[in-house]
Design a protein around this motif. Sequence first.
Motif, PDB file in Angstrom:
ATOM      1  N   SER A 207       0.906  -1.158  -0.194  1.00 12.24           N
ATOM      2  CA  SER A 207       0.090   0.104  -0.084  1.00 12.24           C
ATOM      3  C   SER A 207       0.882   1.488   0.033  1.00 12.24           C
ATOM      4  O   SER A 207       0.570   2.338  -0.861  1.00 12.24           O
ATOM      5  N   ALA A 208       1.935   1.395   0.674  1.00 11.38           N
ATOM      6  CA  ALA A 208       2.934   2.521   0.986  1.00 11.38           C
ATOM      7  C   ALA A 208       3.574   2.813  -0.658  1.00 11.38           C
ATOM      8  O   ALA A 208       3.808   3.688  -0.987  1.00 11.38           O
ATOM      9  N   LEU A 209       3.948   1.556  -1.097  1.00 13.96           N
ATOM     10  CA  LEU A 209       4.483   1.676  -2.448  1.00 13.96           C
ATOM     11  C   LEU A 209       3.515   2.287  -3.521  1.00 13.96           C
ATOM     12  O   LEU A 209       3.971   3.128  -4.157  1.00 13.96           O
ATOM     13  N   LEU A 210       2.587   1.530  -3.412  1.00 12.35           N
ATOM     14  CA  LEU A 210       1.425   2.138  -4.440  1.00 12.35           C
ATOM     15  C   LEU A 210       1.047   3.578  -4.217  1.00 12.35           C
ATOM     16  O   LEU A 210       0.875   4.235  -5.124  1.00 12.35           O
ATOM     17  N   ALA A 211       0.806   3.798  -3.037  1.00 13.68           N
ATOM     18  CA  ALA A 211       0.308   5.356  -2.601  1.00 13.68           C
ATOM     19  C   ALA A 211       1.215   6.267  -3.040  1.00 13.68           C
ATOM     20  O   ALA A 211       1.064   7.344  -3.079  1.00 13.68           O
ATOM     21  N   GLY A 212       2.493   5.806  -3.091  1.00 11.39           N
ATOM     22  CA  GLY A 212       3.615   6.872  -3.537  1.00 11.39           C
ATOM     23  C   GLY A 212       3.728   7.266  -5.091  1.00 11.39           C
ATOM     24  O   GLY A 212       4.310   7.992  -5.512  1.00 11.39           O
ATOM     25  N   GLU A 228      14.136   4.666  -6.692  1.00 13.23           N
ATOM     26  CA  GLU A 228      13.208   6.125  -6.280  1.00 13.23           C
ATOM     27  C   GLU A 228      11.738   5.185  -5.968  1.00 13.23           C
ATOM     28  O   GLU A 228      11.392   6.154  -4.938  1.00 13.23           O
ATOM     29  N   ALA A 229      11.164   4.549  -6.595  1.00 10.60           N
ATOM     30  CA  ALA A 229       9.914   3.965  -6.017  1.00 10.60           C
ATOM     31  C   ALA A 229      10.197   3.449  -4.422  1.00 10.60           C
ATOM     32  O   ALA A 229       9.107   3.665  -3.658  1.00 10.60           O
ATOM     33  N   ARG A 230      11.147   2.929  -4.052  1.00 15.28           N
ATOM     34  CA  ARG A 230      11.187   2.493  -2.700  1.00 15.28           C
ATOM     35  C   ARG A 230      11.601   3.444  -1.750  1.00 15.28           C
ATOM     36  O   ARG A 230      11.108   3.544  -0.716  1.00 15.28           O
ATOM     37  N   ALA A 231      12.328   4.409  -2.394  1.00 15.85           N
ATOM     38  CA  ALA A 231      12.469   5.829  -1.333  1.00 15.85           C
ATOM     39  C   ALA A 231      11.297   6.426  -1.326  1.00 15.85           C
ATOM     40  O   ALA A 231      11.213   6.916   0.223  1.00 15.85           O
ATOM     41  N   ARG A 232      10.445   6.527  -1.971  1.00 11.96           N
ATOM     42  CA  ARG A 232       9.097   7.094  -1.930  1.00 11.96           C
ATOM     43  C   ARG A 232       8.078   6.409  -1.122  1.00 11.96           C
ATOM     44  O   ARG A 232       7.511   7.109  -0.428  1.00 11.96           O
ATOM     45  N   GLN A 233       8.406   5.047  -1.275  1.00 11.28           N
ATOM     46  CA  GLN A 233       7.567   4.314  -0.020  1.00 11.28           C
ATOM     47  C   GLN A 233       7.957   4.728   1.364  1.00 11.28           C
ATOM     48  O   GLN A 233       7.006   4.499   2.231  1.00 11.28           O
TER      49      GLN A 233
END
Length: 685
Positions: A207-212, A228-233
């Motif tokens: 959910s945190a990955l998707l919300a970012g 970048e996706a993991r950092a945004r998560q």
Amino acid sequence: MENKARTDSPVAAPLSRWGKLRRRLGWMTLFALLAFAGTGFLLLRYAPLPAGATMQSTRIVDTNGQLIASLQGGINRQIAKLSDISPWLVKATLSVEDRRFYDHAGVDLRGMARAAWVDMRHMSKEQGASTLTQQLARNLYLSHERTWTRKLKEAWYAARLEQTYSKDEILELYLNQIYYGHGAYGAEAASRLYFNKSAKELTLAESALLAGIPKGPRYYSPHLHPTEARARQKTVLQAMQDTDQLSEEHAELAAKQPVAVRPLPEEEERSAPYFADYVKKVAIEQIGIDERLMNEGGLTIRTTLDVGMQRKAEAAVKKGLQGGNAALQTALIAIDPRNGYIKAMIGGRNYRSNQFNRVFARTRQPGSSFKAILYASALEQHSVTEDTRFRSEPTMFYFDHDRQIYRPSNYNDRYFNGEIGLKQAIAASDNIYAVNTIMQVGPEAVIDMARRLGITAPLKAVPSLALGTFPVSPFEMASAFSAFANEGKKNVPIAITSIEDRNGKTLYEAHPRGEQVITPALAYVTTHLLESVFDSGGTAHRVANLLQRPVAGKTGTTDSDAWFVGYTPELATAVWVGYDRGRPITSSEAHRAAPIFARFTETALESFPPQPFPIPEEGVVNVWVDPVNHLLASPDCPNPVLETFLAGTEPTESCNVHRSSEAEQGNGYGGNRSMWKKFRRWVGI
């Protein structure tokens, strides 16, 4: 007494004309404000919302209007109720997008004031303060332009949405409307695309990955930019922790939990997929087209690609790699040097299995193909000419004030073990000659030439620069060589010529930019020398039979890379062959780049008659030279050769060894009879 008291009481003075006017204006202003407020209230309360924007596919077409790609022709959306969406995704979305969602009436006044203050301080409109409701209003009813008019409309529609729907209904609409990248709209479609599960089953980490993702669907794509996706998560998890939706312990556990992202499903085979991706990137990142508008705004993007040439490139690559290792990769880019238009692009062997575009990869050494830039610099500085001689043999070079030693070697340790000239050195790709040249001209001058030709990759001023030891992308190499093909004028490579909206309004139009970076004379002399690689003994002689037109170019071979960069007056092309992880290539694999170039160039230009490279009106001198003593040939020199020089660098002393008495009497090299004799000998009559 009574009458006197009545007489002494104060009496109001009559109003002046100005006082009466002020009183009337005050009442009129009050009535106007009440009317305005009442009208606003009625509109806000009862005015119908407009219909949501209709999504249309964006079309990318080639230079002739032929369709290359249709972006989001079928919208991937699956409507889900709020109760069917993971609470973790709801909490993550609210924490990172709109923490005060349940407290405001559609517009966060505190956030707007803060954003306005930042905008005024920086004289920009970059600071965002949109609530989740405002984002929904923008997605449904408005464009994504950054103007105050749009912001005001957005606020009004947001307030109207709040009057029409409950908070949970707005949240449900948002989670079904928002774009999550790769064609997925809404939480349900995104959950199935990325994790192959329903939105209700999403874990905290997922959910945190998707919300970012919605903040930047391309930049935060776990497929395109996993780091970048993991950092945004982690940013989302921190936001959940800050809003007391999550404990610090749970946030740390979720951040460490591996998330299995499902590979993208195979797309329908399309023409020039690497180019289509590049066009989309240029439109969004360089031109500034909003990503949502790009995907569903019904734009028409006109490009420079020629689908016919693209198919010829694909056919040449397929044939050139046939029978080889399946892991062997390639890249090809072709540019029209006359205007900078990109005509064909292949970023890899199989787009479905790997979307990485190797045309722009700065991970591979160009090898000897870089020598064209070296020799152009040396010719310009008059450090070498076609007649300059160096010995081809194992040599040690001292540099950095004689504190360092460089020992280059030729490919397969093959040397002439004698003096050779520039043309022979280029044809055979002699490394010793190249290093001797850079020691003469200086590596700083070579770097300056590379920069003028458009190469921006990091380069170091060391002798090995002569041998192309610093990685440069195929895109940069093709662009640099295009200046040689275009009489020294370099045009900035262009992929998009115009962008129109769904109504035919022009949103963007390209304005080609060209610059004379070297003289026409230098471009011609360099080209004349590079034509020698197709001569007998040249490194590209084996593909000369595939070409029926004047062509110049240069091979490049390293332990793990094979290059050919070449051109005609109409087309400059760079071809690279190798392995992604730098695995060594075999001898047979090292010979695959040149045939790909030759087959593509000849077939792509089959409808164009062969054109010679134009000789400049000034700055170039062709003279007959004795190949033994390298002086101006006399009429009786047995084997003279015609050599090309920049004006002022040609030999001036005549050969006396073979001079006849007739020549000594004034009818030598410059006499008409001698020149006629030389011409007859040259043409064989």
